[in-house]
Each structure stands twice: as structure tokens, then as C-alpha cells.
Design an enzyme around this catalytic site. Structure first.
Site, PDB file in Angstrom:
ATOM      1  N   ASN A   9      14.310 -88.860 -40.825  1.00  0.00           N
ATOM      2  CA  ASN A   9      12.895 -89.068 -41.130  1.00  0.00           C
ATOM      3  C   ASN A   9      12.617 -90.564 -40.991  1.00  0.00           C
ATOM      4  O   ASN A   9      12.980 -91.345 -41.864  1.00  0.00           O
ATOM      5  CB  ASN A   9      12.603 -88.590 -42.559  1.00  0.00           C
ATOM      6  CG  ASN A   9      11.175 -88.888 -42.973  1.00  0.00           C
ATOM      7  OD1 ASN A   9      10.338 -89.241 -42.141  1.00  0.00           O
ATOM      8  ND2 ASN A   9      10.892 -88.757 -44.261  1.00  0.00           N
ATOM      9  N   TRP A  10      12.009 -90.929 -39.875  1.00  0.00           N
ATOM     10  CA  TRP A  10      11.737 -92.362 -39.628  1.00  0.00           C
ATOM     11  C   TRP A  10      10.591 -92.879 -40.496  1.00  0.00           C
ATOM     12  O   TRP A  10      10.359 -94.082 -40.544  1.00  0.00           O
ATOM     13  CB  TRP A  10      11.388 -92.587 -38.151  1.00  0.00           C
ATOM     14  CG  TRP A  10      12.535 -92.478 -37.201  1.00  0.00           C
ATOM     15  CD1 TRP A  10      13.828 -92.125 -37.488  1.00  0.00           C
ATOM     16  CD2 TRP A  10      12.507 -92.734 -35.791  1.00  0.00           C
ATOM     17  NE1 TRP A  10      14.591 -92.141 -36.354  1.00  0.00           N
ATOM     18  CE2 TRP A  10      13.805 -92.516 -35.291  1.00  0.00           C
ATOM     19  CE3 TRP A  10      11.502 -93.121 -34.893  1.00  0.00           C
ATOM     20  CZ2 TRP A  10      14.133 -92.672 -33.940  1.00  0.00           C
ATOM     21  CZ3 TRP A  10      11.823 -93.270 -33.547  1.00  0.00           C
ATOM     22  CH2 TRP A  10      13.126 -93.051 -33.083  1.00  0.00           C
ATOM     23  N   LYS A  11       9.828 -91.986 -41.108  1.00  0.00           N
ATOM     24  CA  LYS A  11       8.646 -92.368 -41.895  1.00  0.00           C
ATOM     25  C   LYS A  11       7.695 -93.210 -41.014  1.00  0.00           C
ATOM     26  O   LYS A  11       7.663 -93.009 -39.805  1.00  0.00           O
ATOM     27  CB  LYS A  11       9.048 -93.103 -43.166  1.00  0.00           C
ATOM     28  CG  LYS A  11      10.148 -92.376 -43.934  1.00  0.00           C
ATOM     29  CD  LYS A  11      10.311 -92.877 -45.327  1.00  0.00           C
ATOM     30  CE  LYS A  11      11.551 -92.243 -45.931  1.00  0.00           C
ATOM     31  NZ  LYS A  11      11.596 -92.326 -47.363  1.00  0.00           N
ATOM     32  N   HIS A  98       6.979 -83.267 -47.933  1.00  0.00           N
ATOM     33  CA  HIS A  98       7.780 -84.441 -48.313  1.00  0.00           C
ATOM     34  C   HIS A  98       7.174 -85.059 -49.582  1.00  0.00           C
ATOM     35  O   HIS A  98       5.959 -85.082 -49.755  1.00  0.00           O
ATOM     36  CB  HIS A  98       7.800 -85.457 -47.170  1.00  0.00           C
ATOM     37  CG  HIS A  98       8.806 -86.543 -47.405  1.00  0.00           C
ATOM     38  ND1 HIS A  98       8.548 -87.622 -48.227  1.00  0.00           N
ATOM     39  CD2 HIS A  98      10.082 -86.706 -46.971  1.00  0.00           C
ATOM     40  CE1 HIS A  98       9.619 -88.399 -48.276  1.00  0.00           C
ATOM     41  NE2 HIS A  98      10.565 -87.862 -47.522  1.00  0.00           N
ATOM     42  N   GLU A 100       6.687 -88.017 -50.474  1.00  0.00           N
ATOM     43  CA  GLU A 100       5.713 -89.102 -50.269  1.00  0.00           C
ATOM     44  C   GLU A 100       4.337 -88.521 -49.955  1.00  0.00           C
ATOM     45  O   GLU A 100       3.310 -89.080 -50.334  1.00  0.00           O
ATOM     46  CB  GLU A 100       6.210 -90.054 -49.161  1.00  0.00           C
ATOM     47  CG  GLU A 100       7.338 -90.937 -49.667  1.00  0.00           C
ATOM     48  CD  GLU A 100       8.330 -91.395 -48.625  1.00  0.00           C
ATOM     49  OE1 GLU A 100       8.030 -91.313 -47.421  1.00  0.00           O
ATOM     50  OE2 GLU A 100       9.428 -91.833 -49.024  1.00  0.00           O
ATOM     51  N   GLU A 170      15.357 -82.966 -52.145  1.00  0.00           N
ATOM     52  CA  GLU A 170      15.269 -84.423 -52.193  1.00  0.00           C
ATOM     53  C   GLU A 170      14.806 -84.849 -53.581  1.00  0.00           C
ATOM     54  O   GLU A 170      13.593 -84.881 -53.851  1.00  0.00           O
ATOM     55  CB  GLU A 170      14.269 -84.918 -51.145  1.00  0.00           C
ATOM     56  CG  GLU A 170      14.656 -84.560 -49.729  1.00  0.00           C
ATOM     57  CD  GLU A 170      14.102 -85.573 -48.736  1.00  0.00           C
ATOM     58  OE1 GLU A 170      14.904 -86.156 -48.016  1.00  0.00           O
ATOM     59  OE2 GLU A 170      12.874 -85.783 -48.716  1.00  0.00           O
ATOM     60  N   GLY A 176      14.868 -93.528 -51.145  1.00  0.00           N
ATOM     61  CA  GLY A 176      14.584 -94.934 -50.867  1.00  0.00           C
ATOM     62  C   GLY A 176      14.961 -95.867 -52.003  1.00  0.00           C
ATOM     63  O   GLY A 176      14.585 -97.034 -52.009  1.00  0.00           O
ATOM     64  N   SER A 216      18.741 -91.418 -50.254  1.00  0.00           N
ATOM     65  CA  SER A 216      19.678 -92.551 -50.165  1.00  0.00           C
ATOM     66  C   SER A 216      21.052 -92.154 -49.636  1.00  0.00           C
ATOM     67  O   SER A 216      22.081 -92.679 -50.070  1.00  0.00           O
ATOM     68  CB  SER A 216      19.805 -93.246 -51.526  1.00  0.00           C
ATOM     69  OG  SER A 216      18.575 -93.800 -51.908  1.00  0.00           O
ATOM     70  N   GLY A 237      16.548 -90.841 -44.478  1.00  0.00           N
ATOM     71  CA  GLY A 237      15.418 -91.756 -44.289  1.00  0.00           C
ATOM     72  C   GLY A 237      15.893 -93.107 -43.802  1.00  0.00           C
ATOM     73  O   GLY A 237      16.155 -93.318 -42.609  1.00  0.00           O
ATOM     74  N   GLY A 238      16.061 -94.043 -44.726  1.00  0.00           N
ATOM     75  CA  GLY A 238      16.403 -95.434 -44.394  1.00  0.00           C
ATOM     76  C   GLY A 238      17.561 -95.562 -43.409  1.00  0.00           C
ATOM     77  O   GLY A 238      17.476 -96.320 -42.432  1.00  0.00           O
TER      78      GLY A 238
HETATM   79  C1  PEP Z   1      13.498 -89.227 -47.063  1.00  0.00           C
HETATM   80  O1  PEP Z   1      12.488 -89.926 -47.086  1.00  0.00           O
HETATM   81  O2  PEP Z   1      13.421 -88.058 -46.696  1.00  0.00           O
HETATM   82  C2  PEP Z   1      14.770 -89.838 -47.465  1.00  0.00           C
HETATM   83  C3  PEP Z   1      15.796 -89.061 -47.680  1.00  0.00           C
HETATM   84  O3  PEP Z   1      14.781 -91.217 -47.563  1.00  0.00           O
HETATM   85  P1  PEP Z   1      16.038 -92.150 -47.896  1.00  0.00           P
HETATM   86  O4  PEP Z   1      17.226 -91.624 -47.151  1.00  0.00           O
HETATM   87  O5  PEP Z   1      15.622 -93.506 -47.449  1.00  0.00           O
HETATM   88  O6  PEP Z   1      16.245 -92.068 -49.386  1.00  0.00           O
END
Ligand code: PEP
Length: 260
Positions: A9-11, A98, A100, A170, A176, A216, A237-238
Site C-alpha cells: 500500500n503506497w498510500k 483501510h 485511514e 490491521e 505507521g 509496521s 505500507g511504509g
Molecule cells: C498500511 O497502511 O496498510 C500499513 C500496513 O502501513 P505500515 O506498514 O506503514 O504500518
């Protein structure tokens, strides 16, 4: 045996040239280093969908997905993107629900349910995210929250429709933040989700549904998380914004596939 899946997930990151460069690096590393049959799904911003679909063409284990799609088929919704538009780029997946989107855009379970219906009508496969906040976990409410997200967001689907779903657990307190759920915490929830799927759709559907962990995840903690019985891979994500880290996570997941 369930397939192993790693999704990125590049966001709202990577402009057009940056996105192409990142994906080109990911493809190169996968080609040189990854063997095995797990599926890799990359979910960039909308502007990248078509180009990434083209780049992924000769790589059967790579799929492309969007990070959201509107609940209406079309209409006067300035700035929005429909499921039909997403599908027309060649993308096969969409992330829905998601945290967010739930938090910043007030998306409720009911809205997520509508988005799922519209995405299915347009032949998209869905990665549906569920998870509890820190406050809910501290109050011991995580199971109730997740059960409500499943019941109100997903369980109106019949068995055939549900076959197009992947679930991503999640925990919001882990997204994040650099704080990951322990493998035991994640496994406990994945087991719980699978039990709920079994009660609603039967053992066979529950056994076949891919349930990803997200929050994370990185190349260091992925091995322990992915070694859990009910964790079938991750939504990243990150760490998906660095080709090296992302492909290292894929390699961990692949290793699990070989071992099983
Ligand atoms: C996400 O936004 O789906 C996610 C898992 O982010 P991160 O890995 O940065 O916690």
C-alpha cells in the site's frame, strides 16, 4: 494450502516518475531473487495504475490494485474514482475499508459494504481491512469491534461473492507507528477471524480465505509474523516504498511457502 500474498500500500506517496522507478526496481529484484508461487499485489495511487499494469504484464505473480473506489457506479462526484474506472486500467484489486479512510474520510462499515458490492459488480477482487484502535484494545473491545466490522461490512455477501475477498487485519495502533503486534497477538486475532468466517460460510471457505497482517511490518519482524498458522502474508505500507525492504519481505513469505 492457502496461497501466500504480499500486498503493498503506497498510500499517497510517489509522483509519476518516482512510482515507475520504484516499481521497476521491485520487478528487477523479484526477477533476480524471488522464486515460488506467492502473489504480490502492488496498490499505488490511481495515477500509476495503468502504467504499472503494463509493466507487470510479463510477471504472472504480480498484480496491481487501487487503494479505494467509490460506492456509486458513476456520477457527479468530483474528484472521485469509480470501480469501473479502476478495472478499466487493467488493475485487478482494490483495497477497501483501510483505517485511514475510515478515520479521515468517516467511512463506516455500511459504506465499506456498499463499496464492496460496487467493486464486485465491476469484477474487482477486494482486500478488505479491519482492525481496532489502541483505545479499543486497551478496553478489551478488539473482538467486538472486529466482529462488527465483519458482520456489518462483509457478511451480507454470499459464498460466491466472498470468494473474491482477502481480509487484512490491521491493528490501527500498529499502522505507521513502528509498533507491531506480537506474532501471538496477531495469530490470536487471525484465528478469531477464521472462526467467524467458518461460522458464517463454513469450514471450507474459512480455510481458503487469505488473511493478511498489516501494521509496521518490516524485513526483521516478517518471519515471525508469517510463521503463524493463520497469517497468510502481509499488507505492507511504509516498507513497501523501499524496493529492497519490500522484496526482502516477499522473500520471507516465500520461504514460508516452501516450508509448508
Ligand atoms: C498500511 O497502511 O496498510 C500499513 C500496513 O502501513 P505500515 O506498514 O506503514 O504500518
Amino acid at each position: 494450502m492457502r496461497k501466500k500474498v504480499i500486498a503493498a500500500n503506497w498510500k499517497m506517496n510517489e509522483d509519476y516518475p518516482e512510482g515507475l522507478a520504484l516499481f521497476t526496481d521491485v520487478i528487477k529484484l523479484i526477477r533476480d531473487e524471488v522464486t515460488g508461487s506467492q502473489e504480490v499485489i502492488v496498490c499505488p495511487p490511481f495515477i500509476h495504475l495503468h502504467a504499472l499494469v503494463q509493466l507487470a504484464k510479463n510477471h504472472p505473480q504480480l498484480s496491481i490494485g487501487a487503494q479505494d473506489a467509490h460506492q456509486s457506479q458513476s456520477g457527479a462526484f468530483t474528484g472521485e474514482v469509480s470501480a469501473k474506472m479502476v478495472r478499466s486500467t487493467g488493475a485487478e484489486y482494490v483495497i477497501l475499508g483501510h483505517s485511514e479512510r475510515r478515520h479521515y474520510f468517516n467511512e463506516t462499515n455500511e459504506l465499506v459494504a456498499k463499496k464492496i458490492d460496487t467493486a464486485l459488480l465491476n469484477n474487482l477482487k477486494i482486500i478488505c481491512c479491519i482492525g481496532e484502535t489502541k483505545k479499543e484494545r486497551e478496553a478489551g473491545q478488539q473482538f467486538n469491534v472486529l466482529e462488527r466490522q465483519l458482520t456489518e461490512g462483509l457478511f451480507h455477501l454470499d459464498e460466491t461473492q466472498f470468494a473474491h475477498l482477502t481480509i487484512a487485519y490491521e491493528p490501527i495502533w500498529a499502522i505507521g507507528t513502528g509498533v507491531t503486534a506480537t506474532a501471538a497477538q496477531a495469530q490470536e486475532i487471525h484465528r478469531f477471524i477464521r472462526k467467524k468466517l467458518s461460522a458464517r460460510y463454513g469450514d471450507e471457505t474459512a480455510d481458503h480465505t487469505v488473511i493478511l497482517y498489516g501494521g509496521s511490518c518490516n524485513p526483521k519482524n516478517a518471519a515471525e509474523l508469517f510463521s503463524q498458522k493463520d497469517i497468510d502474508g502481509g499488507l505492507i505500507g511504509g516498507a513497501s516504498l523501499k524496493a529492497r525492504d519490500f522484496v526482502d519481505i516477499i522473500k520471507v513469505c516465500n520461504f514460508k511457502g516452501v516450508l509448508l
